[in-house]
Design a protein around this motif. Structure first.
Motif, PDB file in Angstrom:
ATOM      1  N   GLY A 150      35.872 -40.734 -37.802  1.00  0.00           N
ATOM      2  CA  GLY A 150      35.792 -39.587 -36.961  1.00  0.00           C
ATOM      3  C   GLY A 150      36.783 -38.650 -37.559  1.00  0.00           C
ATOM      4  N   PHE A 151      36.506 -37.229 -38.105  1.00  0.00           N
ATOM      5  CA  PHE A 151      37.438 -36.635 -38.460  1.00  0.00           C
ATOM      6  C   PHE A 151      37.333 -34.999 -38.137  1.00  0.00           C
ATOM      7  CE2 PHE A 151      36.145 -39.922 -41.330  1.00  0.00           C
ATOM      8  CZ  PHE A 151      37.340 -40.332 -42.003  1.00  0.00           C
ATOM      9  N   ILE A 152      38.398 -34.181 -38.211  1.00  0.00           N
ATOM     10  CA  ILE A 152      38.306 -33.014 -37.717  1.00  0.00           C
ATOM     11  C   ILE A 152      38.396 -32.183 -39.249  1.00  0.00           C
ATOM     12  CG2 ILE A 152      39.082 -30.690 -36.795  1.00  0.00           C
ATOM     13  CD1 ILE A 152      37.781 -32.585 -34.592  1.00  0.00           C
ATOM     14  N   TYR A 153      37.565 -31.127 -39.576  1.00  0.00           N
ATOM     15  CA  TYR A 153      37.516 -30.596 -40.814  1.00  0.00           C
ATOM     16  C   TYR A 153      38.575 -29.095 -40.421  1.00  0.00           C
ATOM     17  CZ  TYR A 153      36.389 -27.592 -44.865  1.00  0.00           C
ATOM     18  OH  TYR A 153      36.375 -26.709 -45.844  1.00  0.00           O
ATOM     19  N   ASP A 154      39.203 -28.660 -40.950  1.00  0.00           N
ATOM     20  CA  ASP A 154      39.984 -27.461 -40.804  1.00  0.00           C
ATOM     21  C   ASP A 154      39.595 -26.317 -41.780  1.00  0.00           C
ATOM     22  OD1 ASP A 154      42.018 -25.152 -40.904  1.00  0.00           O
ATOM     23  OD2 ASP A 154      43.435 -26.719 -40.145  1.00  0.00           O
ATOM     24  N   VAL A 155      38.659 -25.364 -41.219  1.00  0.00           N
ATOM     25  CA  VAL A 155      38.068 -24.521 -41.901  1.00  0.00           C
ATOM     26  C   VAL A 155      39.139 -23.327 -42.558  1.00  0.00           C
ATOM     27  CG1 VAL A 155      36.003 -24.546 -40.568  1.00  0.00           C
ATOM     28  CG2 VAL A 155      37.776 -22.730 -39.840  1.00  0.00           C
ATOM     29  N   ASP A 156      40.289 -23.398 -42.108  1.00  0.00           N
ATOM     30  CA  ASP A 156      41.311 -22.547 -42.928  1.00  0.00           C
ATOM     31  C   ASP A 156      42.043 -23.170 -44.007  1.00  0.00           C
ATOM     32  OD1 ASP A 156      40.699 -20.395 -41.195  1.00  0.00           O
ATOM     33  OD2 ASP A 156      41.687 -21.528 -39.675  1.00  0.00           O
ATOM     34  N   THR A 157      42.157 -24.558 -43.989  1.00  0.00           N
ATOM     35  CA  THR A 157      43.057 -25.283 -45.044  1.00  0.00           C
ATOM     36  C   THR A 157      41.971 -26.254 -46.036  1.00  0.00           C
ATOM     37  OG1 THR A 157      43.348 -27.166 -43.752  1.00  0.00           O
ATOM     38  CG2 THR A 157      44.900 -25.204 -43.704  1.00  0.00           C
ATOM     39  N   GLY A 158      40.840 -26.551 -45.366  1.00  0.00           N
ATOM     40  CA  GLY A 158      39.854 -27.490 -46.031  1.00  0.00           C
ATOM     41  C   GLY A 158      40.138 -28.967 -45.967  1.00  0.00           C
ATOM     42  N   LEU A 159      41.340 -29.164 -45.340  1.00  0.00           N
ATOM     43  CA  LEU A 159      41.647 -30.533 -44.974  1.00  0.00           C
ATOM     44  C   LEU A 159      41.082 -31.369 -43.862  1.00  0.00           C
ATOM     45  CD1 LEU A 159      45.817 -30.074 -45.387  1.00  0.00           C
ATOM     46  CD2 LEU A 159      43.984 -31.189 -47.036  1.00  0.00           C
ATOM     47  N   LEU A 160      40.649 -32.332 -44.063  1.00  0.00           N
ATOM     48  CA  LEU A 160      40.096 -33.597 -42.979  1.00  0.00           C
ATOM     49  C   LEU A 160      41.472 -34.139 -42.347  1.00  0.00           C
ATOM     50  CD1 LEU A 160      37.184 -35.045 -44.833  1.00  0.00           C
ATOM     51  CD2 LEU A 160      37.005 -33.547 -42.845  1.00  0.00           C
ATOM     52  N   THR A 161      41.169 -34.364 -41.323  1.00  0.00           N
ATOM     53  CA  THR A 161      42.340 -35.335 -40.368  1.00  0.00           C
ATOM     54  C   THR A 161      41.484 -36.336 -39.673  1.00  0.00           C
ATOM     55  OG1 THR A 161      43.789 -33.277 -40.089  1.00  0.00           O
ATOM     56  CG2 THR A 161      44.158 -35.233 -38.793  1.00  0.00           C
ATOM     57  N   GLN A 162      41.895 -37.531 -39.743  1.00  0.00           N
ATOM     58  CA  GLN A 162      41.087 -38.721 -39.221  1.00  0.00           C
ATOM     59  C   GLN A 162      41.418 -38.745 -37.623  1.00  0.00           C
ATOM     60  OE1 GLN A 162      40.848 -42.283 -41.156  1.00  0.00           O
ATOM     61  NE2 GLN A 162      39.207 -42.992 -40.127  1.00  0.00           N
ATOM     62  N   HIS A 163      40.685 -38.820 -36.831  1.00  0.00           N
ATOM     63  CA  HIS A 163      40.885 -39.113 -35.316  1.00  0.00           C
ATOM     64  C   HIS A 163      40.149 -40.310 -34.721  1.00  0.00           C
ATOM     65  CE1 HIS A 163      42.924 -35.372 -34.952  1.00  0.00           C
ATOM     66  NE2 HIS A 163      42.173 -34.618 -35.579  1.00  0.00           N
ATOM     67  N   ALA A 164      39.534 -40.842 -35.330  1.00  0.00           N
ATOM     68  CA  ALA A 164      38.643 -41.951 -34.847  1.00  0.00           C
ATOM     69  C   ALA A 164      38.148 -42.810 -35.983  1.00  0.00           C
ATOM     70  CB  ALA A 164      37.372 -41.489 -33.926  1.00  0.00           C
TER      71      ALA A 164
END
Length: 164
Positions: A150-164
């Motif tokens: 599970g990841f959150i995509y940051d629409v302002d930077t294009g980066l994914l951060t894993q959260h699950a």
């Protein structure tokens, strides 16, 4: 004149140089992605993938709905899916508005009562992401057959951060 003439003209240009015929429909990189319908998300490019690499399921909020699970089961068993990414994003309307607010806004736009329509608003995006990932991981037809993240995509930077 059709309401779609501009799109049909663009499609004819696309078809003039079409080179994707004969594709077998499998996920060649073994990836399935559940993400939001938001037009700021470019699902293949954000993961460094190309046409034919992934199965993509999009809906408001990037939720693992029964329909998304159905697609993932088919992907895992018939379409070479080995890894599943669930990817909602920052600044998502489904995570920043209330159900009542969306019903009111849609009702106002439609000119009819929309109080009966469900929109699947997310009040805790990270909590919901973890629940959605768990739905996939514990599904009896998916389980250990695919890695799930599970990841959150940051629409302002294009980066994914894993959260699950």
């Amino acid at each position: 004149m059709s309401d779609f003439d501009d799109l049909l003209a663009a499609n004819r240009e696309f078809a003039d140089s079409f080179d994707l015929g004969g594709f077998d429909g499998k996920a060649h990189a073994g990836i399935a992605l559940v993400t939001c319908m938001d037009s700021r998300i470019d699902p293949l490019r954000m993961l460094g993938l190309k046409h034919g690499d992934a199965k993509i399921f999009r809906n408001p909020g990037g939720r693992v709905t029964p329909q998304a699970l159905e697609a993932l089961v088919l992907g895992v068993h018939l379409l070479n899916v080995q890894r599943v990414l669930v990817v909602p994003h920052t600044r998502c309307a489904m995570a920043s508005a209330s159900e009542a607010d969306l019903r009111a806004r849609v009702g106002e736009s439609a000119g009819v009562d929309a109080s009966w329509q469900s929109f699947g608003v997310v009040t805790d995006q990270l909590g919901q992401l973890r629940e959605d990932v768990d739905k996939v991981r514990t599904h009896p037809l998916i389980g250990e057959r695919a890695k799930v993240g599970g990841f959150i995509y940051d629409v302002d930077t294009g980066l994914l951060t894993q959260h699950a």
